[in-house]
Design a protein around this motif. Structure first.
Motif, PDB file in Angstrom:
ATOM      1  N   CYS A   1       0.842  -1.202   0.000  1.00 12.76           N
ATOM      2  CA  CYS A   1       0.000   0.000   0.000  1.00 12.76           C
ATOM      3  C   CYS A   1       0.876   1.251   0.000  1.00 12.76           C
TER       4      CYS A   1
ATOM      5  N   TYR B   1       0.665   5.772   0.719  1.00 12.62           N
ATOM      6  CA  TYR B   1      -0.121   6.902   1.225  1.00 12.62           C
ATOM      7  C   TYR B   1       0.745   8.147   1.233  1.00 12.62           C
TER       8      TYR B   1
ATOM      9  N   PHE C   1      -9.052   3.328   5.307  1.00 15.71           N
ATOM     10  CA  PHE C   1      -9.654   3.540   3.986  1.00 15.71           C
ATOM     11  C   PHE C   1      -9.313   4.933   3.464  1.00 15.71           C
ATOM     12  N   SER C   2      -9.375   5.937   4.380  1.00 16.86           N
ATOM     13  CA  SER C   2      -9.014   7.300   3.972  1.00 16.86           C
ATOM     14  C   SER C   2      -7.544   7.385   3.594  1.00 16.86           C
TER      15      SER C   2
ATOM     16  N   TYR D   1      -5.381   4.668   2.632  1.00 18.22           N
ATOM     17  CA  TYR D   1      -4.892   3.779   1.568  1.00 18.22           C
ATOM     18  C   TYR D   1      -5.799   3.711   0.343  1.00 18.22           C
ATOM     19  N   GLY D   2      -7.073   4.094   0.495  1.00 15.53           N
ATOM     20  CA  GLY D   2      -7.982   4.091  -0.643  1.00 15.53           C
ATOM     21  C   GLY D   2      -8.211   2.702  -1.222  1.00 15.53           C
ATOM     22  N   LYS D   3      -7.982   2.556  -2.519  1.00 16.40           N
ATOM     23  CA  LYS D   3      -8.278   1.285  -3.190  1.00 16.40           C
ATOM     24  C   LYS D   3      -7.406   0.141  -2.665  1.00 16.40           C
TER      25      LYS D   3
ATOM     26  N   LYS E   1      -9.266  -1.563   0.060  1.00 21.05           N
ATOM     27  CA  LYS E   1     -10.306  -2.453  -0.449  1.00 21.05           C
ATOM     28  C   LYS E   1      -9.729  -3.807  -0.849  1.00 21.05           C
TER      29      LYS E   1
END
Length: 442
Positions: free
Chosen positions: A347, A349, A419-420, A422-424, A427
């Motif tokens: 991931c 960020y 989620f804020s 790493y975003g996708k 998911k």
């Protein structure tokens, strides 16, 4: 932005959390730990609120002196006594350690000496109990409600000071978070890492000292009171002291690891941590021992062994899950988990200063079973504490109910942040590890 539900929750806690603590402690002092009888008395008119309040012990000079000396001593051990335990205890990580990267890109240094403070404090406690006799080992129980008022004074004072400090002389202005809502900012905090001087870090001190160092002392004082009243210490009281003592020692042994947890890495310092660590933690996390003073329970051998095993298995899961994560982080994935190379998702960020960082989220070992399996072990241990008290009253079971709510809420908060952040990529991670706490269930 602060949504209406968050604001309502915060107002509720600010108004009622202090009353909840008072109600639990008062019910033990005046109603033998019954949570129902005070309500019945009030609803039937048998008693009025003033009757209950007038029977409540008030703040005393003795309690104020005890509490002031206690906090001052812990500040002294924290700030002025550098750690020496890491020099002779194999495997222990103490001394000066680096924290995680803050949103502003800052890496704070910490003096990790909590284990040392715990050892020094408890050596002095036992030396007094068996040799010096300066004070009775029951001193905490005997002054429990007057000490509650002292703890509240400190909790509100430090929370208010932290908020004022964030406006006028923040440690790092770029790591402050202003929502514009006074109640939210007061409770959840504005400043990320408020400090005085180089080493006095508000978050680390109040999260670990004085509340958690006191946890085992409070339980020892309960055990001493049980001995004084009944001439023996029951096996249930021994279990509470042992199981919660393991948890406290684990916290201090792994204090350097604690720098990477949600409390230090994400929470700002406000009333939630300041008052919570001064009042909520020492008073409501020790309800089992308090209950056993009023209602001594001698468990049969099978039940005692069963509770001990449950507590130890819960601790094993809690510790090994955290150990796997720590090992994975320290080696950047170049290690073995359950005899195999760990699986993970890469991931990325961005921090507030525009720097791009990379992380690896493990999807094997216990972390392949559930995204917060360490909390599952924590809940098993929490249930074991409560079971030591039998089933006559609901008061001792507040802890497992509270911990279930707290840790579930933490799961949701942590995952919202992730989620804020790493975003996708987040998911992809949740698709690989679909359960939060209990594999196949939740």
């Amino acid at each position: 932005e602060v949504d209406w539900f968050s604001l309502a929750s915060i107002l509720f806690l600010l108004m009622f959390a202090p009353l909840i603590v008072y109600y639990f402690i008062m019910s033990c002092d005046q109603y033998q730990c019954s949570l129902i009888d005070p309500l019945i008395d009030l609803l039937t008119g048998k008693k009025h609120l003033s009757d209950i309040w007038n029977k409540t012990p008030t703040l005393t000079y003795r309690a104020a002196g005890i509490y002031t000396l206690w906090v001052t001593f812990q500040v002294f051990l924290y700030v002025f006594v550098p750690d020496f335990c890491h020099k002779f205890l194999p495997g222990y990580v103490g001394g000066v350690q680096a924290g995680a990267v803050t949103p502003a890109g800052v890496v704070n240094k910490y003096e990790i000496n909590g284990l040392q403070a715990w050892i020094v404090t408890h050596v002095l406690w036992f030396a007094n109990a068996y040799y010096f006799h300066w004070f009775s080992p029951t001193i905490i129980f005997d002054n429990w409600i007057p000490l509650l008022w002292c703890a509240n004074v400190l909790g509100y004072a430090v929370s208010t000071f932290a908020m004022i400090k964030s406006y006028f002389f923040p440690t790092n202005a770029k790591d402050c978070k202003f929502t514009g809502n006074f109640f939210y900012d007061y409770m959840m905090g504005i400043e990320f890492n408020p400090r005085i001087g180089k080493w006095f870090d508000f978050k680390l001190f109040f999260n670990g000292r004085p509340g958690i160092v006191a946890w085992t002392l409070i339980n020892l004082s309960y055990a001493a009171k049980q001995q004084e009243l009944y001439g023996q210490v029951t096996n249930s009281m021994v279990l509470v002291n042992v199981l919660q003592g393991i948890y406290v020692l684990d916290f201090f042994w792994n204090e350097a690891w604690y720098l990477k947890t949600i409390d230090i890495c994400h929470d700002h310092f406000g009333w939630y941590l300041g008052w919570g660590d001064c009042v909520w933690l020492p008073y409501l996390y020790t309800l089992q021992g308090l209950y056993l003073v009023y209602h001594p329970v001698q468990l049969c051998t099978a039940n005692a062994i069963g509770i001990l095993v449950l507590g130890l298995i819960g601790y094993y899961i809690f510790r090994m899950t955290n150990h796997q994560k720590d090992l994975f982080r320290r080696t950047n994935g170049n290690c073995k988990i359950w005899g195999k190379k760990p699986e993970y998702i890469e991931c990325s960020y961005m921090s507030a200063d525009g720097t791009k960082y990379y992380s690896k989220l493990m999807t094997s070992g216990f972390w392949g079973w559930a995204r917060h399996f360490n909390y599952t072990g924590d809940l098993m241990g929490s249930l074991a504490y409560c079971l030591t008290c039998g089933f006559e009253h609901i008061l001792p079971y507040f802890y497992i109910v509270y911990m279930t709510i707290l840790l579930t809420h933490r799961c949701i908060r942590d995952e919202h942040r992730c989620f804020s952040k790493y975003g996708k990529d987040w998911k992809r991670y949740t698709a690989a590890v679909p359960y939060r706490l209990i594999p196949g269930v939740f």
